[in-house]
Design a protein around this motif. Structure first.
Motif, PDB file in Angstrom:
ATOM      1  N   SER A  97       0.806  -1.358  -0.068  1.00 10.44           N
ATOM      2  CA  SER A  97      -0.052   0.059   0.091  1.00 10.44           C
ATOM      3  C   SER A  97       0.909   1.222  -0.009  1.00 10.44           C
ATOM      4  O   SER A  97       0.644   2.314  -0.566  1.00 10.44           O
ATOM      5  CB  SER A  97      -0.959   0.186   1.166  1.00 10.44           C
ATOM      6  N   TRP A  98       2.034   1.290   0.699  1.00  3.35           N
ATOM      7  CA  TRP A  98       3.081   2.300   0.678  1.00  3.35           C
ATOM      8  C   TRP A  98       3.353   2.840  -0.803  1.00  3.35           C
ATOM      9  O   TRP A  98       3.405   3.942  -1.048  1.00  3.35           O
ATOM     10  CB  TRP A  98       4.181   2.069   1.500  1.00  3.35           C
ATOM     11  N   ILE A  99       3.791   1.585  -1.441  1.00  2.00           N
ATOM     12  CA  ILE A  99       4.335   1.531  -2.991  1.00  2.00           C
ATOM     13  C   ILE A  99       3.288   2.195  -3.703  1.00  2.00           C
ATOM     14  O   ILE A  99       3.307   3.057  -4.468  1.00  2.00           O
ATOM     15  CB  ILE A  99       4.770   0.516  -3.502  1.00  2.00           C
ATOM     16  N   ARG A 100       2.025   1.495  -3.581  1.00  2.00           N
ATOM     17  CA  ARG A 100       0.751   1.824  -4.516  1.00  2.00           C
ATOM     18  C   ARG A 100       0.477   3.507  -4.366  1.00  2.00           C
ATOM     19  O   ARG A 100       0.072   3.906  -5.292  1.00  2.00           O
ATOM     20  CB  ARG A 100      -0.345   1.015  -4.361  1.00  2.00           C
ATOM     21  N   GLN A 101       0.430   3.966  -2.934  1.00  2.00           N
ATOM     22  CA  GLN A 101       0.147   4.976  -2.532  1.00  2.00           C
ATOM     23  C   GLN A 101       0.899   6.341  -3.244  1.00  2.00           C
ATOM     24  O   GLN A 101       0.600   7.196  -3.588  1.00  2.00           O
ATOM     25  CB  GLN A 101       0.111   5.315  -1.056  1.00  2.00           C
ATOM     26  N   HIS A 102       2.081   5.941  -3.680  1.00  2.00           N
ATOM     27  CA  HIS A 102       3.203   6.822  -4.121  1.00  2.00           C
ATOM     28  C   HIS A 102       3.207   6.581  -5.694  1.00  2.00           C
ATOM     29  O   HIS A 102       4.036   7.444  -6.440  1.00  2.00           O
ATOM     30  CB  HIS A 102       4.468   6.764  -3.547  1.00  2.00           C
ATOM     31  N   ALA A 103       2.831   5.673  -6.164  1.00  2.00           N
ATOM     32  CA  ALA A 103       3.074   5.344  -7.586  1.00  2.00           C
ATOM     33  C   ALA A 103       2.386   6.408  -8.445  1.00  2.00           C
ATOM     34  O   ALA A 103       1.142   6.924  -8.237  1.00  2.00           O
ATOM     35  CB  ALA A 103       2.679   3.840  -7.993  1.00  2.00           C
ATOM     36  N   PRO A 104       2.952   6.645  -9.852  1.00  2.00           N
ATOM     37  CA  PRO A 104       2.340   7.561 -10.712  1.00  2.00           C
ATOM     38  C   PRO A 104       0.979   7.009 -11.282  1.00  2.00           C
ATOM     39  O   PRO A 104       0.817   5.711 -11.431  1.00  2.00           O
ATOM     40  CB  PRO A 104       3.243   7.929 -11.722  1.00  2.00           C
ATOM     41  N   GLY A 105      -0.150   7.934 -11.446  1.00  2.00           N
ATOM     42  CA  GLY A 105      -1.426   7.540 -11.896  1.00  2.00           C
ATOM     43  C   GLY A 105      -1.354   7.448 -13.353  1.00  2.00           C
ATOM     44  O   GLY A 105      -2.514   7.330 -13.978  1.00  2.00           O
TER      45      GLY A 105
END
Length: 344
Positions: A97-105
Motif C-alpha cells: 500500500s505504501w508503494i501503490r500510494q506513491h506510484a504515478p497514476g
C-alpha cells in the motif's frame, strides 16, 4: 528456569553454519513493479541505488518525510522495466500500500502482489554450492554468480529465479519457482543434499542466525520512527544519487542522538525477547528491540537504541524477568564481521 524454545533451533542453526539448511520462505511477500516508469519511480522511492544492471539485487529502505524507515527489503532488477521486491511475510500489505500510494497514476508503473504465484526455498550454508551445483547446468561459482545477483536457472526439472542473498550470513541462494513446482523443488534439493548434511530449518533458527549477523527486523529493530543513520544502515543510503523520498530529513540528521547497539549479556541463559528496559549506570536509556540466543557465538544477544555517547564497551544492564542482567555494547556483527562466508 523453563525455556520457551526447542533444542531443534540450535541443531538447525548449527547445521546452517557447518553444512547447510533448507528453509521454506514461500510466505515472504513478493511485489512486482513493472512498466516504462518503474526504474525512475523506484529510484525516487528507495534510499539506495536500485536501478542497477539487470540481474543486480539491492538491499534498501523506503523512507517517510521524517526520514523514518517505512519499508525494508531487497529489490531485484529482472528486466529493464521489471523489478521484484521481497519483504517479510507480515509486511506485504503495508509495503504494497505504501508503494501503490506513491506510484504515478499515468499507467507508466504497474504494481502487483505476486506472493502466491511463487514458492521460495532458501538454501544456505558452506555446503550449499556443493549441493546445488550438480542439480543445475548453470555455473554457480563466485566468479560467474556473484553475491547480490539474480539469474534464471533450472534446478532439476524446476525453473527457478535463483537469487544470491542471505538473511543468515552464509553462502547460499533463495530459489523462486512457480507455486505448483514448490514441493518438487523441495524434494530435488532434499535428495541432493542429504549426503552432505542438509537439514530442514525453521523461522526461529533464521532469527538466531540473523541476530548474530546484526540483520535488522522491520517493526522491531527498525520502524517508521527510526532513521537509517540511527539504525546503523547508513551504508544503504546514497545521498549523492539525487532526489529520493525522505532524503532531506535523512541528510539533515546524519549525526543521530541515538543509535541501535548490539548488546551481549554476561549470562548466556538470560534471553531478552523484546521491550525489556536497558540501563546505563542508574539511568534508564532504552528498551530492547529484539533479542535471542546466538548458538554460534554462544551468547545471549539483544539490540537496543542507546543515546549516542554509549558506544562499544559501554556497560549496560537489561531487566529480564525481574533480574538485572549485566551486559556490554559489542562491535557488530558478532559473527563473520568481514562477511567472508557470504562471498565464498
Amino acid at each position: 528456569a523453563g525455556k520457551l524454545w526447542s533444542p531443534a533451533i540450535g541443531a538447525e542453526h548449527s547445521a546452517c553454519r557447518e553444512a547447510a539448511a533448507l528453509f521454506d520462505e514461500s510466505s515472504f511477500a513478493k511485489i512486482e513493479v513493472s512498466g516504462p516508469g518503474a526504474a525512475e519511480f523506484l529510484e525516487g522511492m528507495c534510499a539506495n541505488h536500485v536501478a542497477r544492471a539487470v540481474g543486480r539485487v539491492t538491499y534498501t529502505q523506503l523512507l517517510n518525510e521524517r526520514g523514518g524507515i517505512e519499508c525494508d527489503f531487497t529489490v531485484a532488477r529482472l528486466a529493464e522495466d521489471r523489478f521484484r521486491i521481497v519483504t517479510g511475510t507480515a509486511f506485504g500489505q503495508h509495503d504494497l500500500s505504501w508503494i501503490r500510494q506513491h506510484a504515478p497514476g499515468d499507467g507508466s508503473v504497474h504494481v502487483a502482489d505476486v506472493t502466491s504465484q511463487h514458492a521460495c526455498l532458501g538454501l544456505w550454508g558452506p555446503a550449499s554450492r556443493e549441493i546445488l551445483q550438480p542439480l543445475t547446468v548453470a555455473d554457480l561459482s563466485h566468479a560467474a554468480f556473484g553475491y547480490m545477483t539474480a539469474r534464471e536457472i533450472a534446478v532439476g526439472p524446476v525453473p527457478c529465479l535463483a537469487v544470491r542473498v542471505t538473511y543468515v550470513g552464509e553462502l547460499g541462494w533463495e530459489l523462486y519457482c512457480p507455486s505448483e513446482f514448490g514441493a518438487r523443488l523441495w524434494d530435488v534439493l532434499w535428495e541432493g543434499g542429504r549426503a552432505l548434511g542438509l537439514v530442514a530449518g525453521g523461522y526461529k533458527a533464521i532469527d538466531s542466525l540473523r541476530l548474530e549477523k546484526g540483520y535488522r527486523v522491520w517493526g522491531a529493530d527498525i520502524t517508521p520512527e527510526d532513521t537509517p543513520f540511527e539504525a546503523g544502515l547508513e551504508f544503504a543510503v546514497k545521498l549523492d544519487k539525487g532526489y529520493f523520498a525522505g532524503r532531506e530529513a535523512v541528510a539533515a540528521a546524519q549525526e543521530p542522538e541515538r543509535r541501535l547497539r548490539c548488546l551481549v549479556l554476561a549470562d548466556p541463559r538470560a534471553v531478552a525477547l523484546g521491550s525489556e528496559p536497558v540501563r546505563v549506570g542508574d539511568d534508564l536509556v532504552g528498551r530492547v528491540t529484539s533479542g535471542g540466543y546466538g548458538y554460534t557465538v554462544g551468547s545471549s544477544i539483544a539490540y537496543a537504541y542507546l543515546p549516542g555517547g554509549h558506544g562499544v564497551g559501554t556497560e549496560v544492564a537489561v531487566e529480564i524477568f525481574g533480574d538485572w542482567v549485566e551486559g556490554v555494547v559489542a562491535a557488530e556483527p558478532l559473527y563473520d564481521p568481514e562477511g567472508a562466508r557470504i562471498r565464498a
